[in-house]
Design a protein around this motif. Structure first.
Motif, short mmCIF file in Angstrom:
data_model
loop_
_atom_site.label_atom_id
_atom_site.label_comp_id
_atom_site.label_asym_id
_atom_site.label_seq_id
_atom_site.Cartn_x
_atom_site.Cartn_y
_atom_site.Cartn_z
N PHE A 102 1.07 -1.16 -0.01
CA PHE A 102 -0.14 -0.15 -0.44
C PHE A 102 0.85 1.08 0.00
CE2 PHE A 102 -1.91 3.79 2.41
CZ PHE A 102 -2.88 3.52 1.39
N LEU A 103 1.59 1.25 0.97
CA LEU A 103 3.53 2.52 1.05
C LEU A 103 3.76 3.05 -0.81
CD1 LEU A 103 4.01 2.59 5.12
CD2 LEU A 103 2.31 3.78 3.42
N GLU A 104 3.75 1.26 -0.83
CA GLU A 104 4.44 1.24 -2.22
C GLU A 104 4.08 2.38 -2.99
OE1 GLU A 104 7.26 2.02 -4.68
OE2 GLU A 104 7.87 -0.01 -4.18
N LEU A 105 2.51 1.99 -3.28
CA LEU A 105 1.55 3.14 -3.98
C LEU A 105 1.38 4.33 -3.56
CD1 LEU A 105 -0.84 -0.29 -5.45
CD2 LEU A 105 0.89 0.30 -6.70
N ALA A 106 0.87 4.60 -2.12
CA ALA A 106 0.28 5.62 -1.84
C ALA A 106 1.37 6.02 -1.56
CB ALA A 106 -0.27 5.74 -0.82
N VAL A 107 2.84 5.94 -1.14
CA VAL A 107 3.98 6.60 -0.39
C VAL A 107 4.71 7.52 -1.70
CG1 VAL A 107 4.87 7.62 1.46
CG2 VAL A 107 2.40 7.26 1.72
N VAL A 108 5.23 6.15 -1.81
CA VAL A 108 6.51 5.76 -2.40
C VAL A 108 6.90 6.43 -4.21
CG1 VAL A 108 8.79 4.31 -3.15
CG2 VAL A 108 7.38 4.27 -0.89
N SER A 109 5.66 5.64 -4.52
CA SER A 109 5.45 5.87 -5.79
C SER A 109 5.19 7.77 -6.25
CB SER A 109 5.08 5.85 -6.60
OG SER A 109 4.89 5.12 -8.25
N PRO A 110 4.69 8.55 -5.52
CA PRO A 110 4.41 9.62 -5.55
C PRO A 110 5.38 10.81 -4.97
CG PRO A 110 1.85 8.79 -4.60
CD PRO A 110 3.04 7.69 -5.18
N GLY A 111 6.30 9.97 -4.35
CA GLY A 111 7.58 10.82 -3.98
C GLY A 111 8.49 11.07 -5.16
N LEU A 112 7.94 9.91 -5.80
CA LEU A 112 8.92 10.29 -7.55
C LEU A 112 8.65 11.07 -8.49
CD1 LEU A 112 10.57 6.29 -7.82
CD2 LEU A 112 11.25 8.13 -7.38
N HIS A 117 -1.04 9.94 -11.14
CA HIS A 117 -1.45 9.07 -11.94
C HIS A 117 -0.55 7.62 -12.71
CE1 HIS A 117 -4.58 11.98 -12.21
NE2 HIS A 117 -3.83 12.57 -12.57
N PHE A 118 0.23 7.62 -12.37
CA PHE A 118 1.70 6.47 -12.75
C PHE A 118 2.16 6.46 -11.31
CE2 PHE A 118 5.80 5.76 -14.32
CZ PHE A 118 5.45 4.46 -15.22
N HIS A 119 2.66 4.71 -11.70
CA HIS A 119 3.53 4.56 -10.48
C HIS A 119 4.24 3.62 -10.90
CE1 HIS A 119 0.33 5.22 -7.45
NE2 HIS A 119 -0.48 5.09 -8.28
N PHE A 120 5.60 3.33 -9.89
CA PHE A 120 6.80 2.47 -10.34
C PHE A 120 6.66 1.40 -8.82
CE2 PHE A 120 10.54 4.28 -12.29
CZ PHE A 120 10.38 3.67 -13.46
N VAL A 123 11.23 -1.70 -5.29
CA VAL A 123 11.82 -2.40 -4.09
C VAL A 123 10.83 -2.71 -2.95
CG1 VAL A 123 13.33 -0.86 -2.41
CG2 VAL A 123 14.14 -2.95 -2.78
N ILE A 124 10.03 -1.54 -2.40
CA ILE A 124 9.33 -2.39 -0.97
C ILE A 124 7.65 -2.46 -2.06
CG2 ILE A 124 7.59 -0.45 0.55
CD1 ILE A 124 10.34 -0.01 0.57
N TYR A 125 8.09 -2.70 -2.95
CA TYR A 125 6.89 -3.63 -4.02
C TYR A 125 7.17 -4.89 -3.26
CZ TYR A 125 4.92 -6.63 -6.94
OH TYR A 125 4.25 -7.83 -7.17
N HIS A 320 14.49 10.50 2.19
CA HIS A 320 15.44 10.93 0.73
C HIS A 320 14.75 11.15 -0.95
CE1 HIS A 320 15.60 7.09 -1.34
NE2 HIS A 320 16.32 7.51 -2.34
N PHE A 321 13.97 10.21 -0.19
CA PHE A 321 13.16 10.64 -2.63
C PHE A 321 12.20 12.06 -2.44
CE2 PHE A 321 12.60 5.74 -3.85
CZ PHE A 321 13.59 6.34 -4.56
N TYR A 322 11.50 12.25 -1.20
CA TYR A 322 10.29 13.46 -1.20
C TYR A 322 11.51 14.67 -1.15
CZ TYR A 322 5.96 11.07 -1.11
OH TYR A 322 5.09 10.85 -1.23
N SER A 323 13.00 14.61 -1.00
CA SER A 323 13.70 15.40 -0.87
C SER A 323 14.76 16.43 -1.33
CB SER A 323 15.12 15.37 0.58
OG SER A 323 15.03 14.78 1.61
N LEU A 324 15.02 14.66 -2.27
CA LEU A 324 15.11 15.42 -3.84
C LEU A 324 14.75 15.24 -4.96
CD1 LEU A 324 17.24 11.60 -4.12
CD2 LEU A 324 18.50 13.62 -3.89
#
Length: 395
Positions: A102-112, A117-120, A123-125, A320-324
């Motif tokens: 869930f966090l991969e879709l809801a938090v990590v991918s939006p950080g990228l 509208h698009f998801h990676f 590794v969390i998945y 680190h993703f959101y910071s970058l």
């Protein structure tokens, strides 16, 4: 006295795991910093077009995903040794696995991408899905978990010759065995870079590695060196003989440098047998080295700093993703002389030449980012150590 010695040894083992994981997290940020800010116009791992420092900058980060996944499995084994029952462990793994997906879709991918509208599926998945698999595997004896891991790692490359992406049910093939993209209403919606089955094998091997971590210090280090050298020997044998284990063969090119890069140019998506052998081989040797250094308190202050990142890996990963990405937006604003920046900012190529930088600048940004995240990570590690709120155990 025996209990005190046991506690000291257990603490050292945890420290070694966290130091290695901390190093992995630090190196991982280098790859993502390069993704956002490098002005390189050639593929980093293409031996005919890349150059040594760019190739190395990308290749060293190959250690991160297999190390991250394997040590997640090791941590599960160590929890079992602290008295967790199989039922408690299964419940924990299932809930945490679903939560991470869930966090991969809801938090990590939006950080990228700063968009939903698009998801990676990264590794969390892979970790979340592998935990669900491990919830069942951990009911077996450890040796059988290791056998599962070895069978998956050694055999999944046999599927390379089959193209199942055009048949009904191709979505399952993409999620489980090979990277693939997903479309919805004719538009690209998601890309699964980390198929589940190969990475579940890596986590299973990490779980079995927990039995090595539980050994007495000298035996533990000796076994790490033996396993690490054996993995590297298998890698070298497969690579030189072109027998099996990677869809990208080793070829002799025009120069020694290009040939060397070709030798180490292994496939990460999905992780080939050769990729797993060389990366886990290096990590096992590093584990032995850090374990030895921690016992003798060599570079202890530096080890303590690295350990902080390893104690809060998911928190660091998100931060680190959101910071970058925020920094990339700021740089693009400055480069384009406007605050009206189109989102998402591309992760792999800066949209303006002046928003990309040479590798020395990329390394400087990376070092600054890691340093800036130290205090937040240290604070959060302290919060996790002091408090036992259930939600903290999921971060």
């Amino acid at each position: 006295m025996a209990e005190r010695i046991s506690n000291v040894v257990l603490r050292r083992r945890i420290a070694t795991v966290d130091v290695v994981r901390g190093l992995i997290m630090i190196i991982m940020a280098l790859d993502h910093t390069r993704d956002f800010f490098s002005n390189a116009t050639v593929p980093a791992t293409d031996p005919t077009r890349s150059y040594p420092i760019l190739f190395f900058t990308r290749w060293i980060t190959h250690l991160c995903a297999p190390g991250f996944v394997a040590l997640a499995g090791t941590s599960v084994y160590l929890f079992r040794q602290r008295g967790w029952t199989k039922e408690q462990t299964a419940k924990r793994l299932l809930s945490r696995g679903v939560w991470l997906i869930f966090l991969e879709l809801a938090v990590v991918s939006p950080g990228l991408f700063f968009t939903y509208h698009f998801h990676f599926l990264q590794v969390i998945y892979a970790i979340g899905g592998s935990m669900i698999v491990l919830a069942a595997l951990q009911y077996l004896p450890t040796r059988w978990v290791a056998i599962y891991g070895l069978l998956v790692v050694f055999l999944h490359n046999m599927t390379d010759k089959f193209d199942m992406t055009t048949i009904a049910g191709a979505w399952a093939w993409k999620l489980l065995l090979v990277p693939g993209d997903f479309e919805r209403h004719g538009q690209l919606w998601a890309l699964a870079l980390y198929p589940l089955i190969p990475w579940s094998g890596v986590m299973a091997l990490g779980y079995a590695f927990g039995a090595v971590v539980a050994m007495p210090a000298e035996k533990r280090r000796k076994r790490c060196v033996q396993l690490g050298l054996a993995a590297l020997a298998v890698f070298a044998e497969l690579r030189f003989t072109h027998a099996y284990g990677d869809p990208i063969p080793f070829v002799h090119l025009k120069t020694f440098t290009q040939s060397t890069m070709s030798f180490f140019n292994v496939t990460k998506y999905p992780p080939s047998l050769e990729f797993v052998c060389v990366t886990l081989g290096v990590l096992l040797l590093l584990f032995a080295l850090f374990d030895w250094m921690l016992e003798r308190k060599i570079l202890q202050k530096a080890m303590d700093v690295v350990e902080v990142y390893g104690r809060v890996p998911f928190f660091y990963y998100i931060l680190h993703f959101y910071s970058l990405h925020i920094l990339a937006v700021v740089v693009l604003m400055v480069a384009s002389h406007t605050v009206h920046v189109k989102l998402p900012v591309p992760i792999f190529n800066p949209p303006l030449p002046q928003a990309g930088f040479s590798l020395p600048v990329v390394y400087a940004i990376w070092a600054s980012l890691v340093a800036a995240l130290y205090l937040p990570c240290k604070w959060f590690a302290g919060v996790k150590a002091r408090r036992k709120d259930w939600w903290l155990s999921y971060l």
